[in-house]
Structures are given as C-alpha cells and as structure tokens.
Write a protein that holds these residues in place. Structure first.
Motif, short mmCIF file in Angstrom:
data_model
loop_
_atom_site.label_atom_id
_atom_site.label_comp_id
_atom_site.label_asym_id
_atom_site.label_seq_id
_atom_site.Cartn_x
_atom_site.Cartn_y
_atom_site.Cartn_z
N LEU A 1 41.61 36.02 38.68
CA LEU A 1 40.62 35.70 37.71
C LEU A 1 40.38 36.59 36.60
CD1 LEU A 1 37.84 33.92 40.26
CD2 LEU A 1 39.18 32.89 38.16
N ALA A 2 40.32 37.81 36.72
CA ALA A 2 40.03 38.66 35.68
C ALA A 2 41.24 38.68 34.83
CB ALA A 2 40.17 40.24 36.38
N ILE B 1 35.14 30.83 35.16
CA ILE B 1 35.29 31.33 36.53
C ILE B 1 34.87 30.02 37.61
CG2 ILE B 1 33.96 32.67 38.38
CD1 ILE B 1 33.30 34.71 36.07
N TYR C 1 31.12 40.43 37.00
CA TYR C 1 31.13 38.91 37.39
C TYR C 1 31.37 38.83 38.84
CZ TYR C 1 31.03 38.29 32.27
OH TYR C 1 30.71 38.05 30.87
N ASP C 2 31.34 40.00 39.54
CA ASP C 2 31.19 39.79 41.16
C ASP C 2 32.54 38.87 41.45
OD1 ASP C 2 29.23 41.40 41.48
OD2 ASP C 2 27.71 39.43 41.35
N LEU C 3 33.62 39.04 40.76
CA LEU C 3 34.86 38.17 41.03
C LEU C 3 35.47 38.77 42.59
CD1 LEU C 3 36.87 38.35 37.78
CD2 LEU C 3 34.97 36.80 38.62
N HIS C 4 35.03 39.98 43.02
CA HIS C 4 35.56 40.18 44.30
C HIS C 4 34.87 39.71 45.38
CE1 HIS C 4 31.76 42.52 44.26
NE2 HIS C 4 32.23 43.17 43.10
N SER D 1 40.39 37.80 42.61
CA SER D 1 39.54 38.71 41.80
C SER D 1 40.45 38.97 40.43
CB SER D 1 39.02 39.78 42.12
OG SER D 1 39.73 40.82 43.05
N LYS E 1 37.91 29.23 39.90
CA LYS E 1 37.94 30.13 41.13
C LYS E 1 38.41 29.55 42.37
CE LYS E 1 33.14 28.34 42.27
NZ LYS E 1 33.53 27.07 43.09
N ILE F 1 36.20 42.39 36.70
CA ILE F 1 35.65 42.10 38.59
C ILE F 1 34.20 42.44 38.90
CG2 ILE F 1 36.33 42.51 40.74
CD1 ILE F 1 39.41 42.88 39.51
N TYR G 1 41.39 45.34 44.63
CA TYR G 1 41.58 45.05 43.20
C TYR G 1 41.65 46.39 42.27
CZ TYR G 1 36.36 46.09 42.66
OH TYR G 1 35.22 46.68 42.85
N SER H 1 42.38 29.92 42.44
CA SER H 1 42.45 31.34 42.51
C SER H 1 42.45 31.88 43.91
CB SER H 1 41.55 32.42 41.70
OG SER H 1 41.74 31.96 40.46
#
Length: 278
Positions: A95-96, A73, A204-207, A92, A77, A201, A175, A80
């Motif tokens: 990355l996911a 990530i 790992y708090d990708l949002h 998000s 990141k 997502i 997402y 992305s």
C-alpha cells in the motif's frame, strides 16, 4: 332625517375602530429576509490552502490531500492483503509503495497505464507499455488493463527477481526492514525512499492490515530494525518529538552538519527516518 344621519355616522366610526390597523396588515404580509453569504473565489482558495497537502514523489510528483490517500487505502487494502497471503509481501509495504509511486492513484502512470508501482518494462516484458519521463526521457513503463493487474505484477516482480530474495527472510510484518531492503535492492534511486514508506505506513496505520493477515503470529516492528551501510553507532532513527535542533544538541553537532551529512534540503524530518549523526 337627522336621526338617520347620526345613525350612519356612528356605524362608520364603529367599523373604522374594529378594522385591521396599518401596522397589523404590514406585519401579516411581510416576508422574512434571509441573508445569503456568497463565498468569493478568494475565500474558497483560502479554505483550500488550509487543507493539508502531501507531495508524493517517485515516478510521479503529485500533490494530494489526506482524504485522497484514505480513499486509495480503502480501495486497495483488500487486494494488498490478498497479495500478502499469496506472496508474503507485507500489505503495508504494498500500500505504501502504491501510494508513493502512483501519487495515490492521481499520477500520470496510474491514470494512463494503471501502473501503480512505477515498474519499467525490463527485458522479457511482453505486455502493453507507455513512454514516460523518469530517470531518463521516454523510458518504457508497463501498462495494465486495470489496477489489480498492477498489484499482482508488483508481487510477481518482487518474488521472481533474485535481487529481492533476501527481503523474504525478514518477518512478514517487518515493514521497517522491508522499506530499507527495497532501497538497498535498488527498487528506487531516492535515498529517502525507506523513510517515505515508513512515514506513510505509520501515519495511516497501514501495518494494521499486516496484523489482520497474520493474526496471532503478528510481531510488532522494532524501530531499530534496518538495513544500512552505516554502523549503528553513527545512525539515529527518528522518533516522535525529534527535531534537527534536539538531535544536534544530543550528538554535539550543528544543524548544518546534520543537514549536510544527510543531504537534507530543509529541516523537516520524519518518524522512522535514518539519519547519520557522525
């Protein structure tokens, strides 16, 4: 003569009483012993076993640790978010998908072809390629000079193919809709593909990267947003604290029925997962 002997005798007694004792000498020159505990192969393997692992399945089935995912990530990141600004695909989601498809960069395709998204050659591809077993043996997959080319090609792949056009009608930070939409459009054959993306997502708090790009225009995702062939009355979206047992009691069905309806091999379920309840 006698007086001289007596004098020498007294001197010898005096020197003996003032000299260092045997115990003092021993204490002065003794060395402190430090106990060194050497880890046996068994103790090291036990510690490794305690570390949580995650199995990422798609074009590669790879077991990785959470810290490997975090490194992935951190490394990707920024690109992305740049791709989100250029093409409108949630960072998000990018990355996911990268984590899942490439095994967080540890999968075979990622290592041998810099292919982080499991994109096959398809008609019209003129770049490099590698042969890899997926749905069938020896399938043709795209090969890139570096991972950044793979990220850019992923964006172009989604924006230039008509079957993905409806995805761009969703909110740029939605997402959940994107995850289900990718499965509906045929990106992956795995029926649990949306749930796997959503779980990554949210864990790992990708949002948060979507929010960085969108700023004040970011709209929080509503959990009920989904693309499904089932009616809402027959579907439950897994929330925090849900278990198959609690859902079975709530909807008056058995755990076995839930597992059968949703083709589950075990009782584990993930937040955001879509479950049929009737």
């Amino acid at each position: 003569m006698n007086n001289k002997l007596i004098f020498l005798f007294l001197i010898s007694l005096l020197v003996g009483s003032c000299g260092p004792s045997k115990n003092a000498t021993s204490k002065k020159h003794s060395k402190t012993r430090v106990a060194v505990v050497r880890k046996t192969p068994e103790s090291l393997s036990e510690k490794k076993a305690e570390k949580p692992t995650e199995t990422l399945e798609s074009t590669s089935t790879t077991k990785v640790y959470a810290d490997v995912i975090m490194e992935y990530i951190d490394r990707y990141k920024d690109i992305s978010m740049v791709e989100m600004q250029r093409y409108g695909i949630p960072a998000s989601i990018t990355l996911a998908q990268g984590i899942l498809e490439s095994g967080a960069g540890r999968g075979t395709l990622a290592k041998t072809a810099n292919n982080h998204f499991g994109i096959k050659c398809h008609t019209g591809w003129t770049g490099g390629s590698v042969s890899h077993d997926d749905d069938e043996k020896g399938e043709c997959f795209r090969k890139y000079e570096n991972p950044h080319e793979s990220f850019e090609d992923h964006s172009k792949f989604l924006t230039t193919r008509g079957r993905y056009a409806f995805l761009f009608e969703f909110g740029k930070g939605d997402y959940v809709a994107w995850a289900h939409g990718l499965r509906k459009a045929g990106y992956a054959t795995d029926k649990r593909y949306p749930e796997k993306l959503i779980s990554l997502i949210e864990r790992y708090d990708l949002h948060s990267f979507d929010k960085q790009v969108l700023g004040n225009s970011y709209v929080a995702v509503e959990k009920e947003t989904k693309v499904s062939v089932h009616s809402k009355e027959n579907v439950h979206i897994v929330q925090k604290g849900d278990t198959l047992f609690s859902l079975a009691r709530r909807y008056n069905v058995s755990v076995e029925q839930l597992m059968k309806m949703n083709e589950l091999s075990g009782e584990g379920i993930n937040i955001g997962q879509e479950l049929r309840i009737r």
